[in-house]
Design an enzyme around this catalytic site. Structure first.
Site, PDB file in Angstrom:
ATOM      1  N   GLY A   1      19.643   9.319 -25.216  1.00  0.00           N
ATOM      2  CA  GLY A   1      19.138  10.520 -25.664  1.00  0.00           C
ATOM      3  C   GLY A   1      18.850  10.295 -27.096  1.00  0.00           C
ATOM      4  N   GLU A  32      22.675   4.600 -22.025  1.00  0.00           N
ATOM      5  CA  GLU A  32      21.637   4.615 -21.116  1.00  0.00           C
ATOM      6  C   GLU A  32      20.269   4.960 -21.730  1.00  0.00           C
ATOM      7  OE1 GLU A  32      23.924   5.920 -16.863  1.00  0.00           O
ATOM      8  OE2 GLU A  32      22.958   7.488 -18.104  1.00  0.00           O
ATOM      9  N   GLY A  46      16.568   5.352 -22.791  1.00  0.00           N
ATOM     10  CA  GLY A  46      15.305   5.028 -22.029  1.00  0.00           C
ATOM     11  C   GLY A  46      14.194   5.325 -23.180  1.00  0.00           C
ATOM     12  N   ARG A  47      13.969   6.654 -23.764  1.00  0.00           N
ATOM     13  CA  ARG A  47      13.029   6.889 -24.852  1.00  0.00           C
ATOM     14  C   ARG A  47      13.155   5.952 -26.076  1.00  0.00           C
ATOM     15  NH1 ARG A  47      10.920  11.898 -25.784  1.00  0.00           N
ATOM     16  NH2 ARG A  47      12.828  12.840 -24.698  1.00  0.00           N
ATOM     17  N   CYS A  88      -9.114  20.947 -16.564  1.00  0.00           N
ATOM     18  CA  CYS A  88      -9.670  22.470 -16.686  1.00  0.00           C
ATOM     19  C   CYS A  88      -8.587  23.455 -16.526  1.00  0.00           C
ATOM     20  CB  CYS A  88     -10.333  22.535 -15.080  1.00  0.00           C
ATOM     21  SG  CYS A  88     -11.250  24.147 -15.226  1.00  0.00           S
ATOM     22  N   TYR A 140       7.984   8.865 -20.764  1.00  0.00           N
ATOM     23  CA  TYR A 140       7.727  10.188 -20.164  1.00  0.00           C
ATOM     24  C   TYR A 140       6.189  10.622 -20.042  1.00  0.00           C
ATOM     25  CZ  TYR A 140      12.771  10.140 -20.538  1.00  0.00           C
ATOM     26  OH  TYR A 140      14.094   9.843 -20.341  1.00  0.00           O
TER      27      TYR A 140
END
Length: 436
Positions: A249, A291, A293-294, A362, A391
């Site tokens: 995080g 952990e 990720g980002r 659209c 993401y």
């Protein structure tokens, strides 16, 4: 020039480069929209995390949170860098298997793992399963009994800490769909159940308080809480945790308003807090797992778009429309996420306008940027959206029956397509006729 771009990313033609490759040439060769990753940047961040642990002289695992971006090529990079990974579905696990990724480095997460997913994890001998609820304990117990097998597990707890981030990104507060609650005694009950099961080897405990967090305090509080729980489990049940996993995080810089610490600074603070807390309760310092990720793939990613139509309304911001949008990056529509976008043709060109960057889908909400400073651009120009590596592709869709983009890895001046662009045939290959 946008400060999130370095001067050495501008080549002799004045074009933006990624990993030494001209973005205009990338767009010409692979088409747009296009997702591009700077592999050297991915490697550098993994190594920076590992270096902190080694300097602090603790046992550790840097486990890439592959929900940020899952692909065969990404797991191969993780293996090369000695990183672990965590998966949250059969699809992510299957991708890791396809990459010949070492299964003992895999952690399986999720709050509603199916029987088929748990069977797959057991059959492939994943390194550990992170247990999330009592139903899962029972289900896994049945599967292990049927298969006459054993597996390592950890217990995910909700530490009662709310991270300062978007409400959809908060996961550690008491009222969360994830993990065993501490205050009600659920975590203690879960521990007793798995300790009583000879087929489950309990490695320790896990918590994750949220995503895109900028402040140290939440992580320090979570680390302290995890040690308190570990000490309680030792005193109450005679169980000593071998591993404490503090999740991920760590926030990254998307816009000038974002002022995050370096991701590795979060990790150093977490390690020190765990060391200090363990000393206070006379607990041996366990293996410390993270952990991220980002923070590993986010800054390494770029989305390239081709400019199409433009709409000008007096008194309002103009719309510049590109050939992608919410189908390849839903985060602006879903989270009101903000990014910086530059002209790939000439990032140093004088800024002349504030515009909205609109997608082709659209939906009125398909706006990639509500207020973006840009130079004059014309149809056919290439825009590069920065820091899109987390993401974006992993949440991509086929809305409006648009194909998902290709993904290209660049490193040392070389580009390689690692996920092919979907074709129109790909879009309809699962359809069955209703009328003969």
């Amino acid at each position: 020039m946008n400060p999130q771009i370095s001067s050495n990313q501008i080549n002799q033609e004045g074009h933006l480069t990624i990993g030494g490759v001209d973005t205009i040439e990338l767009a010409q060769e692979f088409g747009t929209p296009l997702v591009v990753y700077d592999v050297a940047q991915i490697r550098s961040q993994i190594r920076a995390f590992k270096k902190v642990f080694e300097e602090e002289k603790v046992k550790y695992a840097v486990s890439y949170a592959s929900k940020a971006f899952s692909a065969v090529a990404m797991y191969q990079i993780c293996e090369q860098e000695g990183a672990h990974t965590d998966v949250v579905s059969a699809g992510e696990l299957a991708t890791a298997i396809r990459a010949n990724y070492p299964m003992n480095f895999v952690s399986f997460h999720g709050n509603n793992k199916s029987a088929a997913e748990l069977e797959m994890a057991v059959d492939h001998h994943v390194g550990k399963i992170i247990l999330d609820n009592f139903y899962e304990i029972e289900l896994l117990s049945q599967i292990l009994e049927e298969k006459d097998s054993q597996i390592n597990v950890m217990l995910r707890i909700t530490p009662g800490i709310s991270a300062h981030t978007h409400e959809y990104d908060q996961t550690g507060q008491i009222d969360s769909k994830f993990g065993f609650d501490l205050e009600s005694g659920q975590a203690d009950q879960a521990l007793q159940e798995v300790l009583a099961n000879p087929r489950m080897n309990v490695l320790g405990l896990h918590a994750h308080i949220g995503s895109q967090i900028f402040e140290l305090n939440g992580f320090q509080m979570a680390a302290q809480k995890l040690v308190e729980v570990a000490a309680h489990w030792r005193d109450q049940f005679g169980y000593t945790s071998q591993v404490i996993n503090v999740g991920g995080g760590f926030g990254i810089k998307y816009t000038e308003q974002d002022q995050p610490l370096k991701p590795e600074e979060f990790v150093r603070a977490i390690i020190k807090e765990i060391k200090n807390s363990c000393e206070k309760v006379d607990l041996p310092v366990p293996e410390i797992d993270i952990e991220p990720g980002r923070s590993i793939v986010g800054p390494a990613g770029y989305n390239l778009y081709k400019v199409g139509s433009q709409k000008t309304v007096p008194g309002l911001l103009s719309y510049i429309t590109v050939d992608g949008g919410m189908g390849d990056n839903i985060r602006p529509a879903l989270y009101q996420a903000e990014y910086e976008t530059v002209s790939a043709n000439d990032p140093q060109k004088e800024i002349t306008q504030e515009v909205r960057i609109a997608g082709k889908y659209c939906e009125s909400g398909d706006i990639l940027a509500q207020n973006q400073a840009l130079p004059d651009v014309k149809p056919g120009d290439i825009l590069a959206m920065l820091d899109t590596g987390a993401y974006g592709y992993s949440m991509a869709s086929n809305y409006n029956r648009n194909a998902r983009p290709a993904v290209v890895f660049v490193e040392n001046g070389q580009a390689k397509e690692v996920i092919r662009r979907e074709s129109l045939a790909d879009l309809i290959h699962l359809d069955e006729s209703y009328v003969d």
